[in-house]
Scaffold this active site. Structure first.
Site, PDB file in Angstrom:
ATOM      1  CB  SER A 129      -0.847  -0.016   1.274  1.00 53.96           C
ATOM      2  OG  SER A 129      -1.508   1.205   1.444  1.00 53.96           O
ATOM      3  CE1 TYR A 183      -4.005  -2.066   5.107  1.00 53.89           C
ATOM      4  CE2 TYR A 183      -3.248   0.150   4.632  1.00 53.89           C
ATOM      5  CZ  TYR A 183      -3.690  -1.082   4.195  1.00 53.89           C
ATOM      6  OH  TYR A 183      -3.814  -1.328   2.847  1.00 53.89           O
TER       7      TYR A 183
END
Ligand SMILES: NC(=O)c1ccc[n+]([C@@H]2O[C@H](COP(=O)([O-])OP(=O)(O)OC[C@H]3O[C@@H](n4cnc5c(N)ncnc54)[C@H](OP(=O)(O)O)[C@@H]3O)[C@@H](O)[C@H]2O)c1
Length: 268
Positions: A138, A151
């Site tokens: 990501s 995350y």
């Protein structure tokens, strides 16, 4: 990719499901995985309806033994593994000072350890076939996002793992790609965990304005065929990575501002 055997963890929704479609339509044989049997069966049925040779494996990537069974099943059914796409992932949204550590641990177990377990289980076959290992990271793996500590940390850890793996396998003919989508329309924000581990239930961002999962999957497919090592997606994502490298303090303020504008943002 014709007749290649491709395993996609977390292939019942979002980017994983779109990857299964694009690899499948290019002639690959597909195994998708996921925890919810109903979603998985529906996704397999959708792939088959498009003429794709596909099977589902009902398992949890955060359990090492499920990953070994997954690889074993792929070999039993298709006879080989050429490509692993370590895609399964979840996110969270909470301030660090308030988050229950069990939430961070769960995100790390799925996003980081899940990718490690799946890779180790598939590696002997992928080495034999000089195939590819694709890690779905990501932009949050290059630039931390406020209220996404677990995350962001999981994706930074994933990036480090993939970089080392690529280097360790330099002379083995194995291709390793770190693919980093930017904001992409999917179910991930609806399913995000809040500070106490409950599910967020709805996306705090405008999913309609994001890159589609199908477009994201096309980019990842092309990068796999070209055996690229790093893929960074979306204009906003590329700009964020560049800006953070040269102007990190300015990026702190800009990123804070963007994330604070989200609906019900925990940032004060
Ligand atoms: N969408 C974005 O904006 C975005 C941006 C950057 C990176 N990514 C990354 O892209 C990947 C895919 O996310 P997505 O946006 O497509 O999310 P999604 O629509 O929520 O899909 C996630 C998939 O992963 C599976 N999954 C979750 N936990 C699992 C587990 N423990 N074991 C096996 N499967 C599991 C889910 O199925 P079950 O729930 O049934 O297990 C589902 O198939 C993730 O790694 C995510 O971090 C997404």
């Amino acid at each position: 990719m014709k007749n290649k055997v491709v395993i996609i963890t977390g292939g019942s929704s979002g980017i994983g499901k779109a990857l299964a479609e694009v690899f499948g339509k290019n002639g690959s044989k597909i195994m998708i995985t996921g925890r919810h049997a109903g979603d998985l069966a529906q996704a397999v049925a959708d792939l088959k309806a498009d003429g794709i040779e596909a099977v589902g494996f009902n398992g949890d990537v955060s359990l090492e033994s499920d990953n070994q069974k997954m690889a074993g099943e792929a070999i039993r059914i298709f006879g080989r593994i050429d490509v692993l796409i370590a895609n399964a992932g979840i996110t969270m949204r909470a301030l660090f000072e308030e988050v229950n550590m069990a939430v961070v641990r769960k995100v790390m177990d799925i996003n980081f350890f899940g990718a490690l377990y799946a890779t180790q289980a598939c590696l002997p076959e992928i080495k034999k076939n000089k195939g590819s290992i694709i890690g779905i990271s990501s932009i949050a793996g290059f630039r931390g996002l406020p209220a996404r500590t677990g995350y962001s940390a999981s994706k930074f850890a994933l990036n480090g793992f993939l970089e080392v793996l690529r280097t360790e396998l330099l002379h083995e003919g194995v291709h390793v790609l770190t693919a980093s989508p930017g904001f992409t329309a999917s179910n991930i924000r609806k399913r995000a965990l809040t500070k106490d581990g409950s599910v967020q239930g709805e996306s705090p961002r405008d999913e309609q304005s994001m890159m589609t999962a199908e477009a994201c999957a096309q980019h990842i497919y092309r990068a796999t065929v070209k055996r690229k090592t790093i893929l960074i997606l979306t204009t906003q994502g590329k700009f964020t990575v560049w800006l953070n490298k040269w102007f990190p303090s300015l990026t702190d303020r800009l990123v804070y501002g963007v994330m604070a504008k989200e609906a019900n943002a925990p940032l004060r």
